[in-house]
Design a protein around this motif. Structure first.
Motif, mmCIF file in Angstrom:
data_model
loop_
_atom_site.group_PDB
_atom_site.id
_atom_site.type_symbol
_atom_site.label_atom_id
_atom_site.label_comp_id
_atom_site.label_asym_id
_atom_site.label_seq_id
_atom_site.Cartn_x
_atom_site.Cartn_y
_atom_site.Cartn_z
ATOM 1 N N LYS A 251 0.793 -1.240 0.000
ATOM 2 C CA LYS A 251 0.000 0.000 0.000
ATOM 3 C C LYS A 251 0.821 1.284 0.000
ATOM 4 C CE LYS A 251 -1.138 -0.286 4.889
ATOM 5 N NZ LYS A 251 -2.165 -0.635 5.826
ATOM 6 N N TYR A 252 2.158 1.196 0.148
ATOM 7 C CA TYR A 252 3.013 2.389 0.028
ATOM 8 C C TYR A 252 3.863 2.324 -1.250
ATOM 9 C CZ TYR A 252 5.396 6.481 1.978
ATOM 10 O OH TYR A 252 5.877 7.754 2.187
ATOM 11 N N VAL A 253 3.446 1.465 -2.192
ATOM 12 C CA VAL A 253 4.208 1.285 -3.432
ATOM 13 C C VAL A 253 3.388 1.808 -4.605
ATOM 14 C CG1 VAL A 253 5.293 -0.412 -4.970
ATOM 15 C CG2 VAL A 253 5.301 -0.806 -2.495
ATOM 16 N N THR A 254 3.910 2.790 -5.317
ATOM 17 C CA THR A 254 3.241 3.242 -6.533
ATOM 18 C C THR A 254 4.259 3.757 -7.537
ATOM 19 O OG1 THR A 254 1.270 4.396 -7.339
ATOM 20 C CG2 THR A 254 2.717 5.672 -5.881
ATOM 21 N N GLY A 255 3.902 3.674 -8.809
ATOM 22 C CA GLY A 255 4.766 4.183 -9.889
ATOM 23 C C GLY A 255 5.940 3.275 -10.216
ATOM 24 N N GLN A 256 5.925 2.042 -9.689
ATOM 25 C CA GLN A 256 7.085 1.146 -9.856
ATOM 26 C C GLN A 256 6.887 0.156 -11.000
ATOM 27 O OE1 GLN A 256 9.832 1.892 -7.940
ATOM 28 N NE2 GLN A 256 8.421 3.573 -7.489
ATOM 29 N N ASN A 257 8.000 -0.385 -11.449
ATOM 30 C CA ASN A 257 7.970 -1.442 -12.456
ATOM 31 C C ASN A 257 8.716 -2.634 -11.878
ATOM 32 O OD1 ASN A 257 7.961 -3.030 -14.737
ATOM 33 N ND2 ASN A 257 9.504 -1.827 -15.829
ATOM 34 N N ILE A 258 7.988 -3.676 -11.507
ATOM 35 C CA ILE A 258 8.654 -4.878 -10.968
ATOM 36 C C ILE A 258 8.913 -5.830 -12.134
ATOM 37 C CG2 ILE A 258 8.547 -6.785 -9.340
ATOM 38 C CD1 ILE A 258 6.929 -5.124 -7.494
ATOM 39 N N VAL A 259 10.181 -6.109 -12.347
ATOM 40 C CA VAL A 259 10.593 -6.914 -13.497
ATOM 41 C C VAL A 259 10.736 -8.364 -13.047
ATOM 42 C CG1 VAL A 259 12.285 -7.104 -15.360
ATOM 43 C CG2 VAL A 259 11.812 -4.865 -14.345
ATOM 44 N N VAL A 260 9.920 -9.237 -13.618
ATOM 45 C CA VAL A 260 9.903 -10.656 -13.213
ATOM 46 C C VAL A 260 10.496 -11.462 -14.370
ATOM 47 C CG1 VAL A 260 8.430 -12.544 -12.378
ATOM 48 C CG2 VAL A 260 7.820 -10.186 -11.844
#
Ligand code: NAD
Length: 267
Positions: A251-260
């Motif tokens: 809930k404090y994570v936004t605008g990110q790109n998690i690369v899997v």
């Protein structure tokens, strides 16, 4: 303080997954249903959509709504918010997963740059970039009623890195410019929306690496060699990251790109 399990609980939430009948879409839908979320599955493929919906309805005690929508059609996209609003009154989670991925038999797609057509370029941009823009915009009032809204856009390693065309040598596979540009655009749309829709709506990207689907052995071997974790992805690899970003655990994570991607883009 809430436990991890409490933060992962999606009971009472409503999740819309585009491309919900596809390989990755149905696994994402299942992950969200496992955590108790009701589902809106959207796809253009009616038969597969109904089969996935029936399966999930029987396995989990959640409501499953299906929407047959062609994401190349703006009017159909705009009808979605109204239907979801009537059924659920709000929208908590949206996963923009559907994509124009083409195949090697499609003219002007998986071919040399000179032969890639404007028609396939436009279709890829339309489904992969314009449709999420349009769908998110038209669902804005439903997100406002959520209190925990989270959008997850499915990107790709090819929205981040340039292609290594030697991976495809001797196969009918390709890596079209339109796919890369559409996914790069979607990743940047994520960042743009994450500040504009804050603080009420979080927006993140998940960028998967290549998923194993019985591709030619020479390609699989080269791709695996280039991947630090020494294998291609499975659909299951992507599910947990999407559930994490959809839930209050992030809930404090936004605008990110998690690369899997097993480290493919790290070199
Ligand atoms: N498979 C991979 O190796 C890989 C790698 C990186 C990223 N991705 C991304 O993951 C996502 C899912 O890919 P997948 O491999 O499950 O693909 P898939 O082809 O199995 O699923 C895509 C789904 O989208 C639906 N769809 C396509 N065009 C549509 C339209 N115009 N309107 C409505 N629905 C439409 C299809 O019917 C299908 O059910 C895509 O965004 C893709 O770009 C896939």
């Amino acid at each position: 303080m809430k436990s991890v399990n409490e933060l992962l609980d999606l009971k009472g939430r409503v999740s819309l997954i585009t491309g919900g009948a596809g390989h990755i879409g149905q696994v994402i839908a299942e992950g969200l249903a496992e955590q108790g979320s009701n589902l809106v599955l959207l796809d253009v493929n009616t038969e597969k959509l109904n089969a996935v919906a029936e399966g999930l309805k029987h396995k989990y005690s959640v409501n499953v709504m299906t929407l047959v929508v062609n994401l190349e059609d703006e009017i159909e996209i705009k009808s979605v918010a109204d239907k979801v609003g009537k059924e659920f009154g709000k929208l908590d989670i949206m996963v923009n997963n559907a994509a124009f991925v083409g195949d090697s038999s499609l003219d002007g797609w998986a071919t040399s740059f000179e032969k890639q057509s404007i028609d396939t370029w436009r279709r890829a941009i339309e489904v992969n970039l314009t449709a999420p823009f349009c769908l998110i915009k038209s669902c804005a009032s439903l997100f406002e009623k959520s209190g925990a809204a989270s959008i997850v856009n499915i990107g790709s390693i090819y929205g981040i890195s340039g292609p290594d065309l030697s991976l495809y040598e001797g196969t009918a596979m390709g890596n079209p410019a339109a796919y890369a540009a559409s996914k790069g655009g979607l990743t940047q749309l994520t960042r743009w929306l994450s500040t504009v829709l804050a603080p009420n709506v979080r927006v993140n990207t998940v960028s998967p690496g290549g998923v194993f689907r019985g591709q030619p052995e020479s390609f699989v071997n080269r791709f695996t060699e280039k991947t630090p974790l020494k294998r291609m992805a499975t659909e299951e690899d992507i599910k947990g990251t999407v559930v994490y970003l959809a839930s209050d655990l992030s809930k404090y994570v936004t605008g990110q790109n998690i690369v899997v991607d097993g480290g493919f883009t790290v070199w």
